[in-house]
Structure formats: structure tokens, C-alpha cells
Design a protein around this motif. Sequence first.
Motif, PDB file in Angstrom:
ATOM      1  N   MET A   1      -0.214  12.240   1.342  1.00 31.72           N
ATOM      2  CA  MET A   1      -0.544  10.836   1.104  1.00 31.72           C
ATOM      3  C   MET A   1      -1.894  10.485   1.721  1.00 31.72           C
ATOM      4  O   MET A   1      -2.188  10.877   2.848  1.00 31.72           O
ATOM      5  CB  MET A   1       0.555   9.943   1.702  1.00 31.72           C
ATOM      6  CG  MET A   1       0.331   8.452   1.526  1.00 31.72           C
ATOM      7  SD  MET A   1       1.619   7.463   2.329  1.00 31.72           S
ATOM      8  CE  MET A   1       3.041   7.873   1.324  1.00 31.72           C
ATOM      9  N   LYS A   2      -2.709   9.726   0.983  1.00 38.82           N
ATOM     10  CA  LYS A   2      -4.007   9.303   1.492  1.00 38.82           C
ATOM     11  C   LYS A   2      -3.858   8.090   2.400  1.00 38.82           C
ATOM     12  O   LYS A   2      -3.023   7.224   2.170  1.00 38.82           O
ATOM     13  CB  LYS A   2      -4.939   8.959   0.333  1.00 38.82           C
ATOM     14  CG  LYS A   2      -5.340  10.149  -0.523  1.00 38.82           C
ATOM     15  CD  LYS A   2      -6.302   9.722  -1.623  1.00 38.82           C
ATOM     16  CE  LYS A   2      -6.721  10.924  -2.474  1.00 38.82           C
ATOM     17  NZ  LYS A   2      -7.649  10.528  -3.564  1.00 38.82           N
TER      18      LYS A   2
ATOM     19  N   TYR B   1       0.835  -1.206   0.000  1.00 33.16           N
ATOM     20  CA  TYR B   1       0.000   0.000   0.000  1.00 33.16           C
ATOM     21  C   TYR B   1       0.871   1.258   0.000  1.00 33.16           C
ATOM     22  O   TYR B   1       0.604   2.233  -0.714  1.00 33.16           O
ATOM     23  CB  TYR B   1      -0.885   0.031   1.250  1.00 33.16           C
ATOM     24  CG  TYR B   1      -1.930  -1.044   1.343  1.00 33.16           C
ATOM     25  CD1 TYR B   1      -2.427  -1.690   0.222  1.00 33.16           C
ATOM     26  CD2 TYR B   1      -2.456  -1.415   2.590  1.00 33.16           C
ATOM     27  CE1 TYR B   1      -3.407  -2.665   0.330  1.00 33.16           C
ATOM     28  CE2 TYR B   1      -3.432  -2.379   2.705  1.00 33.16           C
ATOM     29  CZ  TYR B   1      -3.902  -3.011   1.580  1.00 33.16           C
ATOM     30  OH  TYR B   1      -4.874  -3.971   1.692  1.00 33.16           O
TER      31      TYR B   1
ATOM     32  N   ALA C   1      -0.956   9.244   7.422  1.00 32.83           N
ATOM     33  CA  ALA C   1      -1.691   7.988   7.218  1.00 32.83           C
ATOM     34  C   ALA C   1      -1.584   7.128   8.477  1.00 32.83           C
ATOM     35  O   ALA C   1      -0.899   6.097   8.489  1.00 32.83           O
ATOM     36  CB  ALA C   1      -1.145   7.233   6.004  1.00 32.83           C
TER      37      ALA C   1
ATOM     38  N   ARG D   1       2.681   1.857  -3.404  1.00 31.61           N
ATOM     39  CA  ARG D   1       1.791   2.372  -4.447  1.00 31.61           C
ATOM     40  C   ARG D   1       1.542   3.862  -4.257  1.00 31.61           C
ATOM     41  O   ARG D   1       1.398   4.606  -5.235  1.00 31.61           O
ATOM     42  CB  ARG D   1       0.457   1.614  -4.441  1.00 31.61           C
ATOM     43  CG  ARG D   1       0.528   0.237  -5.067  1.00 31.61           C
ATOM     44  CD  ARG D   1      -0.859  -0.377  -5.214  1.00 31.61           C
ATOM     45  NE  ARG D   1      -1.671   0.393  -6.144  1.00 31.61           N
ATOM     46  CZ  ARG D   1      -1.636   0.258  -7.467  1.00 31.61           C
ATOM     47  NH1 ARG D   1      -0.825  -0.614  -8.016  1.00 31.61           N
ATOM     48  NH2 ARG D   1      -2.413   0.993  -8.242  1.00 31.61           N
ATOM     49  N   ARG D   2       1.491   4.316  -3.033  1.00 39.28           N
ATOM     50  CA  ARG D   2       1.247   5.729  -2.772  1.00 39.28           C
ATOM     51  C   ARG D   2       2.496   6.579  -2.993  1.00 39.28           C
ATOM     52  O   ARG D   2       2.428   7.668  -3.552  1.00 39.28           O
ATOM     53  CB  ARG D   2       0.741   5.910  -1.335  1.00 39.28           C
ATOM     54  CG  ARG D   2      -0.704   5.463  -1.143  1.00 39.28           C
ATOM     55  CD  ARG D   2      -1.010   5.235   0.336  1.00 39.28           C
ATOM     56  NE  ARG D   2      -2.449   5.130   0.576  1.00 39.28           N
ATOM     57  CZ  ARG D   2      -3.180   4.057   0.293  1.00 39.28           C
ATOM     58  NH1 ARG D   2      -2.596   2.989  -0.253  1.00 39.28           N
ATOM     59  NH2 ARG D   2      -4.484   4.041   0.543  1.00 39.28           N
ATOM     60  N   ARG D   3       3.632   6.077  -2.555  1.00 38.94           N
ATOM     61  CA  ARG D   3       4.869   6.863  -2.616  1.00 38.94           C
ATOM     62  C   ARG D   3       5.633   6.654  -3.922  1.00 38.94           C
ATOM     63  O   ARG D   3       6.360   7.544  -4.377  1.00 38.94           O
ATOM     64  CB  ARG D   3       5.772   6.490  -1.418  1.00 38.94           C
ATOM     65  CG  ARG D   3       7.135   7.166  -1.394  1.00 38.94           C
ATOM     66  CD  ARG D   3       7.002   8.663  -1.215  1.00 38.94           C
ATOM     67  NE  ARG D   3       8.307   9.303  -1.204  1.00 38.94           N
ATOM     68  CZ  ARG D   3       8.990   9.702  -2.273  1.00 38.94           C
ATOM     69  NH1 ARG D   3       8.491   9.516  -3.490  1.00 38.94           N
ATOM     70  NH2 ARG D   3      10.183  10.286  -2.158  1.00 38.94           N
TER      71      ARG D   3
END
Length: 517
Positions: free
Chosen positions: A451-452, A357, A377, A360-362
Motif C-alpha cells: 500500500m502507498k 484514504y 503507510a 480507496r487503497r484497500r
Amino acid sequence: MNEFPWLTLLILLPLVGGTVTALLPSAGGSVLPKQVAVGTAVLTFVLSLVIAFKYDAGDGMQFIELHDWIPAFGAHYALGVDGIGLTLVLLTTLLLPVVILASWHEADDTSPSAFFGWMLALEGLALAVFMAQDVFLFYFVFEATLIPAYFLIGSFGHVDRAQRAKAAVKFLLYMLAGGLIMLASVVGLYAVSAHAGHPSYLIGDLASLEMDKETGRWLFLGFFIAFAIKAPLFPVHTWLPDTTAAATPGTSVLLICVLDKIGTYGMLRFCLGLFPEASKWATPVVVVLAIISIIYGALLAIGQDNMLKLIGLTSLSHFGFIVLGIFVMNSQGMTGATFYMFNHGLATAVMFLVAGYLIRRRGSTLISDHGGVEKVAPVLAGLFLIGGLGTLGLPGLSPFVSEFLVLVGGFAHHWVAGAFAVTGIVLAAIYVLWMYQKLMTGPTAPGVAGMKDLDVREVGAIAPLVLAMVLFGFYPKPVLDIINPAVEATMQHIGVSDDDPVVAPVDADQTHEEGQK
């Protein structure tokens, strides 16, 4: 004999579901292949729970299916599960729906149909490995698992195609080398059984054969080397970090938490089950290799900048604990090793998937590119911390129970083995807390700001693993009740027993004087 083919159905369900998934069109962002894949995985898990509830823990091998397959050399289609096999079946069927949900968008830019189809195929073949009661059938599906694993590593991932291909070929070469060595022992078993007058590959028939020490030890080595590569165990572990660095996190979960368990399961089922004398003969060397794996894997993990490679190297240390528990030849060690296989799958899966996870965000696997994630987060950071605390064996989480049992077994075998193994716990605390500190605390890195946090699907995918770690951390009895009878049967077969407790002698006169006082 079982009238209804429960185990065959459990194998066929993911194989058929995987074939259907692979044939479905995935162009234009279609979610149908994903829906079919997760539905198949959930149905397979439900079926495994039905089998678990029907299983009688005190009744040995159950749900037996036996049919002639290749009579010319005594090969049978023979399936069955005892407590050890059932534990790994449940782990496998639990992880697949979790991995599919967590990897929902991993192959969107390639082919989701193929990606999830290969995952289900890998599940079906892995289940067959844990249930095979014929050595030739076991070898057949043992090698067949390499096909989906190779394509999952080489065709999907966050690194470039050349790096994926290199990692996939290295993985395949190591596994094929081990498989060819084991094949020599498989052929040798046929020769031994044929010489005895009844060629057969059934485990029950082979376990009752009498073979001379030299033959048994050579055949043992063929199986053990293959399983040591698969596990992996020092010094045949070097495929591991490259593979986890190249593959998707979901693929790494299936490789490390499911496929690699075939190695340690094989040591219990085949090395100890078929070659008890040779296993006892090899114990001193294997225990040393296990301790080296515990310490060396942990030292390699400390300071590693690639988070996926770091998590992979921690498994080298953990598999050292599992192999140590198997070969100390006492009930605490073997029970702990079997439970460790299950718990390692839970904690390591959480770490890999939450790391996925984050990546994929960073957009980076490097720990040095992160920092301050817990500020933006907190749910992601919290789940990663739980997985890390499980990995280092925090009391209250299920890995602690299995690790404690293995250490008790290690000290019962020899205090030196137990003392060296304990250092693995200290080193685990270092690499887990160091990684968490670098990733999640401190100033927020530029690429992390904004970041979500995790969404409902992502939290829901991880939640069953976290709940299982907490539940079995406080109440491990349901799993241990399944494992213990199978361990007792294994110890009885190999002719070992736990040492009687040592009680200090009591001075009768002193006891009499204290009683009068």
C-alpha cells in the motif's frame, strides 16, 4: 444594520460557485470543475476570516441584514451572527476546502461536476442556517439543505446503488418527519405573535413575547424533536450509521460535522432562546437522553467492524456530550458545548477523511480486512491516530478543552450527570484504541502489503485540521473569547446563572490560634 451585505455575499459565493461547478463538463478527466470548486471554497473561507476579524466579540449580534420578505405573515430576510453562529460559520468554511481536496478522486467514475457542485450548495445553505435571524427563513433553509444532502448520499459512494438509495431515503424520511413536526411549531409561533398584535417571525420579536406555559411547552417540543433527529440524539438516531456506511467519507464529514450541528445549534438558538421556561421544564428528561446517547453510542461503536459506521456511531456519543452541555444551564456547559461543536468537526473530519484514504487503497470498509498499515503507510497511520486521540479527548488537543468544560458543567448541574458522562471518556478510549490496533498494528494483512502512503495533496488536505486541533488545544482563548459573550447573553435571557462557589466555614478561634503560632 450593516451597510455592506457581508453575510449575503458569504452565502451566495458557494451557491454561485456550486452552480458554475455543476454546469462545467467533467468528461475526459477534466479537472476544471474540481479547480473551480476548491477555488470557491477557499474564497469562501477567506471571506469568513475577514468577517471574523471584523467581528467585535463583546457587541452581540452583528453584520445584521434586515429586509421584508413575505409581509403577509411577518417573514423577513434577516441575517446576523453572534459568537455561537460565527464559530459554526468558521467550522463550515474551513471544512469545505479540506473535504474537496481530500475527495479529489471520489467521483471520478461518476460526475465530479455534480459531486462538488452539490457540496458547495450544501455549504451555502448551511451557512444561511447558522446566520438566519428569522424563524421562517431558518425553516426554509433548514429544509433546503436536504436536497444536496440527499443527492450526495444517493448518487455517490463506494457501495452499490441500491444500498445508497436505501440510506438516502431513510435519511430523508427522518429529516422530513422532524421538519414537519417543527413546521407545526413554526405555524404556532405565527399564531402567538399575531394574537399579540404584531405577526412576526423575527427571533428578536418572538423572544420578547409572553406566552402561557402550556403553549410554550408544546411549541418547544416541535422544535426540540426536529433538532434531536438532526443532531442526532437517542432514540431518533438510527439513520446515522446507515448513512455514514453508504456515503463517501467526504459526504459523511459534511453531514456529521456540519449539517448535524444545525440540531445542537437550534437547541441553543431556538429552544433556549424562544422557550426558556419550557427548556428548563424539559431539562431533566433531556439530560437523561444525552447521557444515554453518550454511553449507548460508545457501546455500539466498540467492536463495530465497518470503520465508517463505527466513526458515525462515535458521533452519537459526542452529540450526547454537546446536548448535555447545553441543557445543564451553566456557562461552563454551554461554552463547552459550543466549543465541542467546533472541535468535534475537526477530529471527526480527520478520522473520516483518513479512513477514506485507507478504503480507496484497500478497497474495503471492514476493519477485519486490514492490519499492519503503520508498517507500510506510517503517515496515514499517524494522522489517523491524531484524529482518534482527538476523538477520545487527549490533553493537548482541542477536543479535550471542550469535553472538560462540558464535564465541569455536568458536575455543577448534578454529580450523577457528571459521573455517568465521565464513563463516555473511558469507552471512547476503548473504541478508538481498539480500532487503531486492529487497523494499523500487528501483522500486515495480504491486501495491505504494498500500500502507498499519503501523497502531498492528501497530507495537505488534512494538515489544517490537525494544526487547528493542536493550536486550540494549547491556546483555546481566541475561540472562547468569541463564544463566552454569546453564552452569557443566552444565560441572561433564559434567566439562569452559575452557582456561587461553596466555601467551607472557617473557625474563627482556630484561625486566631494558628495566626499566633
